[in-house]
Motif scaffolding. Structure first.
Motif, short mmCIF file in Angstrom:
data_model
loop_
_atom_site.label_atom_id
_atom_site.label_comp_id
_atom_site.label_asym_id
_atom_site.label_seq_id
_atom_site.Cartn_x
_atom_site.Cartn_y
_atom_site.Cartn_z
N GLY A 81 -7.42 -35.54 7.84
CA GLY A 81 -6.26 -36.32 8.28
C GLY A 81 -6.48 -37.82 8.24
O GLY A 81 -6.25 -38.51 9.24
N VAL A 82 -6.90 -38.32 7.09
CA VAL A 82 -7.20 -39.75 6.96
C VAL A 82 -5.92 -40.55 6.72
O VAL A 82 -5.13 -40.25 5.83
N GLY A 98 -15.26 -36.40 8.38
CA GLY A 98 -13.94 -36.41 7.78
C GLY A 98 -12.91 -37.32 8.41
O GLY A 98 -11.78 -37.40 7.95
N THR A 99 -13.29 -38.03 9.50
CA THR A 99 -12.35 -38.96 10.13
C THR A 99 -12.83 -40.38 9.91
O THR A 99 -14.02 -40.63 9.72
N ILE A 100 -11.91 -41.32 9.94
CA ILE A 100 -12.22 -42.69 9.52
C ILE A 100 -11.91 -43.71 10.62
O ILE A 100 -10.93 -43.58 11.35
N THR A 101 -12.77 -44.71 10.73
CA THR A 101 -12.58 -45.84 11.62
C THR A 101 -12.78 -47.11 10.82
O THR A 101 -13.79 -47.26 10.12
N VAL A 102 -11.84 -48.05 10.88
CA VAL A 102 -11.93 -49.30 10.12
C VAL A 102 -12.23 -50.44 11.06
O VAL A 102 -11.56 -50.63 12.09
N THR A 103 -13.27 -51.22 10.71
CA THR A 103 -13.65 -52.40 11.48
C THR A 103 -13.41 -53.64 10.65
O THR A 103 -13.86 -53.71 9.49
N GLU A 104 -12.73 -54.61 11.21
CA GLU A 104 -12.47 -55.88 10.51
C GLU A 104 -13.31 -56.97 11.12
O GLU A 104 -13.38 -57.10 12.36
#
Length: 225
Positions: free
Chosen positions: A23-24, A217-223
């Motif tokens: 579920g990305v 399978g799950t994603i975390t975005v860091t800016e």
């Protein structure tokens, strides 16, 4: 721009069902520079394959400029890859019997470009990565760093919208790693590319403006600020 919504990817490994992506949701703006990290088997390369149209999701949508790659026929998907997406891999994937210029030209053949223009554009692409004196050298006559430069030139010669790189420095020592990253960053800036790179190298990730971390399978975005 890439828009991923509810992207899942499942496959069988013996009797086990592997959930490579679960579920990305992800937005990658034009001109973005995104590094993808995570543990082995976490879904990094699977995500890159979805972005490159090399694999299709089990469910969800993978849109590039409003076109859902998952719904395209194989012929149309091949056309999108040929025209809009450049690939760089860890293993270079050069044809051993072709010289540097001929290897770069192979990216232009599917576009129906005439031989004289192919030669000219390939030579210019190799010059842009510092290999203008290596046009007639075979891969076996070049160092690993030089071979990866050829691969970068091949990816960029068709003037793609997105450049996808899967562990492009994985087979190189530290000095060659830094050299190749300098080339890739220069090409990203000069060509206004959307640059997406999978790497296990934390030193590379630290320099990226955005990092997507995939775990199970799950994603975390860091800016970065």
């Amino acid at each position: 721009m890439y828009e991923l919504r509810g992207v899942t990817k499942q496959y069988r490994r013996g009797k086990e069902t592997v959930h490579a992506l679960a579920g990305v949701d992800l937005t990658i703006p034009d001109g973005d520079r995104l590094v993808i990290q995570g543990p082995t088997g976490g879904g990094k390369s699977t995500l890159l394959q979805m972005l490159g149209g090399l694999d299709r999701p089990t469910s969800g949508s993978v849109e590039l400029d409003g076109t859902d790659l998952a719904k395209l026929s194989e012929a149309k998907l091949t056309k999108v890859r040929s025209e809009s997406i450049g690939f760089v891999f860890q293993s270079f994937n050069l044809i051993p019997t072709l010289n540097a210029q001929e290897n770069v030209e192979t990216a232009l053949v599917p576009l129906g470009i005439k031989a004289a223009e192919r030669r000219e554009r390939a030579a210019e692409a190799l010059k842009s990565v510092g290999l203008d004196e290596r046009l007639t050298h075979l891969p076996s006559e070049m160092s690993g760093g030089q071979q990866q430069r050829v691969a970068i030139a091949r990816a960029l010669v068709k003037q793609p919208k997105a450049l996808l790189a899967d562990e492009p420095t994985g087979n190189l020592d530290e000095s060659m790693r830094d050299e190749i990253m300098d080339v890739l960053e220069t090409m990203w800036k000069e060509h206004g590319l959307t640059f997406i790179m999978v790497t296990h190298d934390s030193a590379i990730a630290k320099k990226a403006p955005r990092v997507a971390t995939i775990r199970k399978g799950t994603i975390t975005v860091t800016e970065k600020a």
